[in-house]
Design a protein around this motif. Structure first.
Motif, PDB file in Angstrom:
ATOM      1  N   VAL A  25      10.401  40.184   2.913  1.00 15.57           N
ATOM      2  CA  VAL A  25       9.944  41.213   4.015  1.00 15.57           C
ATOM      3  C   VAL A  25      11.160  41.009   5.257  1.00 15.57           C
ATOM      4  CG1 VAL A  25       8.962  42.364   5.871  1.00 15.57           C
ATOM      5  CG2 VAL A  25       7.948  41.568   3.824  1.00 15.57           C
ATOM      6  N   SER A  26      11.596  39.981   5.717  1.00 11.78           N
ATOM      7  CA  SER A  26      12.311  39.031   6.338  1.00 11.78           C
ATOM      8  C   SER A  26      13.636  40.109   6.017  1.00 11.78           C
ATOM      9  CB  SER A  26      12.460  38.084   6.847  1.00 11.78           C
ATOM     10  OG  SER A  26      12.927  36.749   5.852  1.00 11.78           O
ATOM     11  N   TRP A  27      13.902  39.538   4.992  1.00 16.11           N
ATOM     12  CA  TRP A  27      15.659  39.774   4.572  1.00 16.11           C
ATOM     13  C   TRP A  27      15.829  41.825   4.938  1.00 16.11           C
ATOM     14  CZ3 TRP A  27      20.080  38.194   3.873  1.00 16.11           C
ATOM     15  CH2 TRP A  27      20.276  36.515   3.122  1.00 16.11           C
ATOM     16  N   LEU A  28      14.491  42.595   3.956  1.00 16.70           N
ATOM     17  CA  LEU A  28      14.650  43.665   4.154  1.00 16.70           C
ATOM     18  C   LEU A  28      14.696  44.278   5.752  1.00 16.70           C
ATOM     19  CD1 LEU A  28      11.815  44.786   1.793  1.00 16.70           C
ATOM     20  CD2 LEU A  28      14.153  44.817   1.424  1.00 16.70           C
ATOM     21  N   VAL A  29      13.927  43.131   6.877  1.00 14.30           N
ATOM     22  CA  VAL A  29      13.745  43.821   8.549  1.00 14.30           C
ATOM     23  C   VAL A  29      15.655  43.305   8.505  1.00 14.30           C
ATOM     24  CG1 VAL A  29      13.635  43.294  10.860  1.00 14.30           C
ATOM     25  CG2 VAL A  29      12.496  43.786   8.391  1.00 14.30           C
ATOM     26  N   LEU A  69      18.583  43.339   7.306  1.00 14.49           N
ATOM     27  CA  LEU A  69      19.614  43.941   5.909  1.00 14.49           C
ATOM     28  C   LEU A  69      20.302  45.182   6.882  1.00 14.49           C
ATOM     29  CD1 LEU A  69      21.189  43.679   3.324  1.00 14.49           C
ATOM     30  CD2 LEU A  69      18.966  45.292   2.065  1.00 14.49           C
ATOM     31  N   PRO A  70      20.137  45.594   7.619  1.00 13.45           N
ATOM     32  CA  PRO A  70      20.637  46.581   8.426  1.00 13.45           C
ATOM     33  C   PRO A  70      21.488  45.736   9.064  1.00 13.45           C
ATOM     34  CG  PRO A  70      18.564  47.255   8.477  1.00 13.45           C
ATOM     35  CD  PRO A  70      18.569  46.092   6.799  1.00 13.45           C
ATOM     36  N   PHE A  71      20.666  45.224  10.027  1.00 11.12           N
ATOM     37  CA  PHE A  71      22.277  44.069  11.054  1.00 11.12           C
ATOM     38  C   PHE A  71      22.657  43.757   9.983  1.00 11.12           C
ATOM     39  CE2 PHE A  71      17.781  44.669  12.362  1.00 11.12           C
ATOM     40  CZ  PHE A  71      17.845  45.704  13.719  1.00 11.12           C
ATOM     41  N   VAL A  72      22.870  43.260   9.304  1.00 12.53           N
ATOM     42  CA  VAL A  72      24.013  42.051   8.014  1.00 12.53           C
ATOM     43  C   VAL A  72      24.784  43.052   7.314  1.00 12.53           C
ATOM     44  CG1 VAL A  72      24.329  40.887   6.009  1.00 12.53           C
ATOM     45  CG2 VAL A  72      21.765  39.925   7.675  1.00 12.53           C
ATOM     46  N   LEU A  73      23.957  44.227   7.251  1.00 11.69           N
ATOM     47  CA  LEU A  73      25.247  45.056   6.580  1.00 11.69           C
ATOM     48  C   LEU A  73      26.311  46.015   7.498  1.00 11.69           C
ATOM     49  CD1 LEU A  73      23.041  47.495   4.346  1.00 11.69           C
ATOM     50  CD2 LEU A  73      24.671  46.014   3.677  1.00 11.69           C
ATOM     51  N   ALA A  74      25.753  46.515   9.632  1.00  5.94           N
ATOM     52  CA  ALA A  74      26.519  46.402  10.114  1.00  5.94           C
ATOM     53  C   ALA A  74      27.791  45.191  10.822  1.00  5.94           C
ATOM     54  CB  ALA A  74      25.765  46.979  11.634  1.00  5.94           C
ATOM     55  N   ARG A  75      27.303  44.205  10.674  1.00  8.21           N
ATOM     56  CA  ARG A  75      28.012  43.237  11.249  1.00  8.21           C
ATOM     57  C   ARG A  75      29.315  42.784  10.321  1.00  8.21           C
ATOM     58  NH1 ARG A  75      24.927  37.908  13.236  1.00  8.21           N
ATOM     59  NH2 ARG A  75      27.178  37.322  13.685  1.00  8.21           N
ATOM     60  N   HIS A  76      29.407  43.019   8.954  1.00  9.02           N
ATOM     61  CA  HIS A  76      30.166  43.208   8.023  1.00  9.02           C
ATOM     62  C   HIS A  76      30.502  44.300   7.108  1.00  9.02           C
ATOM     63  CE1 HIS A  76      27.968  38.985   8.861  1.00  9.02           C
ATOM     64  NE2 HIS A  76      29.251  38.500   8.885  1.00  9.02           N
ATOM     65  N   PRO A  77      31.047  45.081   7.893  1.00  9.85           N
ATOM     66  CA  PRO A  77      31.835  46.640   7.436  1.00  9.85           C
ATOM     67  C   PRO A  77      32.725  46.370   6.229  1.00  9.85           C
ATOM     68  CG  PRO A  77      32.436  46.682   9.681  1.00  9.85           C
ATOM     69  CD  PRO A  77      31.502  44.957   9.393  1.00  9.85           C
ATOM     70  N   ARG A  78      33.418  45.192   6.421  1.00 10.35           N
ATOM     71  CA  ARG A  78      34.434  45.517   5.009  1.00 10.35           C
ATOM     72  C   ARG A  78      33.545  45.121   4.097  1.00 10.35           C
ATOM     73  NH1 ARG A  78      39.502  42.178   8.402  1.00 10.35           N
ATOM     74  NH2 ARG A  78      37.065  41.427   9.369  1.00 10.35           N
TER      75      ARG A  78
END
Length: 491
Positions: free
Chosen positions: A34-38, A40-49
């Motif tokens: 659950v913590s990773w699912l929450v 995940l969107p922030f991690v993807l946004a911080r590393h767009p490349r």
């Protein structure tokens, strides 16, 4: 709870842990998922490349399985072809968006990643909180091949000056020729470190061919230190050029005149040239100018001749103001009302060295009016001088755009550009005599000066400019220039 955003470095002895609470494995696994699912969107946004690379790989694999290898190769070939067209038609845009980022990724791994932690610690640019060391974080690196632009996120309590004070140490550590610290345009919590890796301004810049279409807000006049062309805005501003003897003021003037060449030929631009040094610098381009005035010690009335030309410019400005009043706030050049560029090769000869008191007062009044009101009316002053002190040029602050070439003293940098410009890297007093035409451009509203080098124009290059861009009488023949020797202007 107070927190610091940065790279965490563990230090100190092993600390005892607080008593743990035993929970079942399955509930722990559920919590991790659950913590990773929450997050995940922030991690993807911080590393767009990284996200884009993974998505591109998944899409390529899916396309391979669905459409086959040949269709996938056709799509890849189309993408490559679009990239080639992009590079051919818009090379600067392609370089900034593709090449700079690719080079920056490599330079970040090969140069900055390994030395960043010891450098920040040695230069005391880190912070400690509860025995934990935090370092400023590198946000991104872009490289032109000439300059590395390293964007750094500041730690709480840090300011740009903290890095500017150790700029030379940063350059030496990362093997750069120079380091300048600049503020970020959009994020105040970040700064940009400019590392000069290879200086393209050490070589003489050849004359730049002017663009076919005249763009008075972006004249290509010089080469920047990052390898790109510098575009100077001339419409709606005034330009002050300051430099010691032999610093390259003539290169700047002829580069601007060359960029205005198509407009001079078409009649959209008129250059009024004032050369108090007896015409030694500007007389070679006499046929390019709508008005030309020169003077010397052996010329009678040369001071009043300059005053008459300046008074005529003020009259033209007043007439345009009356025409534009209530209709427009910025002059639009036409062949009937062209853009006027008033070029003065040595301003000090008109502001400080005039012996006649009344004539000196006339010249000062006319220049003050042109500098304070001429921009909107399409009358721009481009003035060059050696001594930038207030005693020599009282209305120095009326020039929104200023260029500082090689200067005699470090204190003069602040007089020409702005207070603190030398701390931001504009060390004009350290420019060697072997690099004429190298200087720093400062614009009101922009804190960081831009280092450029203007092309050198030989006598043959000036003659070519006259041949190509001298105005004609409409039949293809060079018109008889309206330029007058100073005796006739004075009369």
């Amino acid at each position: 709870m107070f927190s610091i955003r940065g790279t965490e470095v563990k230090e100190g002895p092993l600390r005892f842990r607080t008593p743990a609470v035993a929970i079942r494995l399955r509930w722990w696994l559920v919590w991790v998922v659950v913590s990773w699912l929450v997050r995940l969107p922030f991690v993807l946004a911080r590393h767009p490349r990284s996200t884009g690379t993974v998505l591109a790989g998944l899409l390529a694999w899916k396309a391979w399985t669905v459409y086959g290898l040949w269709r996938l190769a056709a799509v890849a070939a189309a993408v490559v072809l679009l990239g080639v067209v992009w590079w051919w038609r818009w090379p600067e845009s392609f370089a900034q968006r593709i090449v700079w980022r690719a080079r920056g990724w490599w330079r970040r791994l090969a140069v900055y990643r390994g030395l960043w932690q010891p450098t920040m610690t040695t230069l005391k640019l880190h912070s400690k909180l509860d025995d934990v060391t935090y370092l400023p974080r590198i946000v991104k690196v872009r490289s032109t091949g000439r300059v590395d632009l390293v964007t750094v996120r500041l730690l709480p309590g840090q300011i740009l000056t903290d890095y500017a004070e150790v700029a030379e140490r940063l350059a030496a550590t990362f093997g750069a020729m120079d380091c300048r610290v600049r503020s970020h345009r959009r994020n105040r919590r970040q700064i940009v470190l400019w590392f000069l890796v290879d200086d393209p301004l050490t070589k003489v810049v050849p004359p730049i061919a002017p663009a076919d279409s005249l763009e008075l807000k972006a004249l290509t006049v010089a080469l920047r230190e990052d390898g790109l062309m510098y575009r100077l805005r001339l419409l709606g501003t005034h330009l002050l050029i300051a430099g010691a003897t032999g610093a390259g003021k003539g290169s700047v003037l002829w580069s601007i005149i060359a960029a205005l060449g198509p407009g001079i030929r078409s009649g959209l631009v008129q250059v009024w040239a004032l050369d108090p040094k007896g015409g030694m610098e500007l007389a070679a381009g006499r046929r390019l100018f709508a008005k030309f005035c020169y003077g010397g010690d052996d010329t009678v009335g040369w001071e009043s001749a300059f005053a008459e030309v300046l008074d005529e410019a003020v009259e033209r400005m007043r007439a345009r103001q009356a025409t534009m009043r209530g209709f427009s706030r910025l002059h639009k050049p036409t062949t009937d009302e062209p853009f006027i560029v008033l070029v003065v090769d040595e301003l000090a000869s008109l502001t400080a060295y005039v012996t006649d008191r009344d004539t000196k007062r006339r010249i000062a009044a006319a220049l003050s009016l042109l500098l304070s009101q001429g921009r909107a009316a399409g009358v721009t002053v481009v003035g060059a001088l050696q001594d930038p002190r207030k005693e020599v040029l009282p209305f120095r602050d009326l020039f929104p755009t200023r260029l500082a070439l090689r200067l005699a003293e470090a204190a003069q940098v602040g007089l020409v550009l702005a207070e603190g410009a030398r701390a931001r890297g504009a060390r004009c007093d350290e420019i060697p005599e072997s690099l004429p035409g190298v200087g720093y451009v400062g614009i009101d509203g922009e804190a960081e000066p831009v280092r450029v080098r203007f092309p050198f124009h030989s006598d043959e290059d000036v003659a070519a400019l006259v041949y190509l861009y001298a105005p004609t009488d409409g039949t293809g023949n060079d018109r008889e220039s309206s330029l007058r020797p100073v005796e006739e202007v004075a009369a």
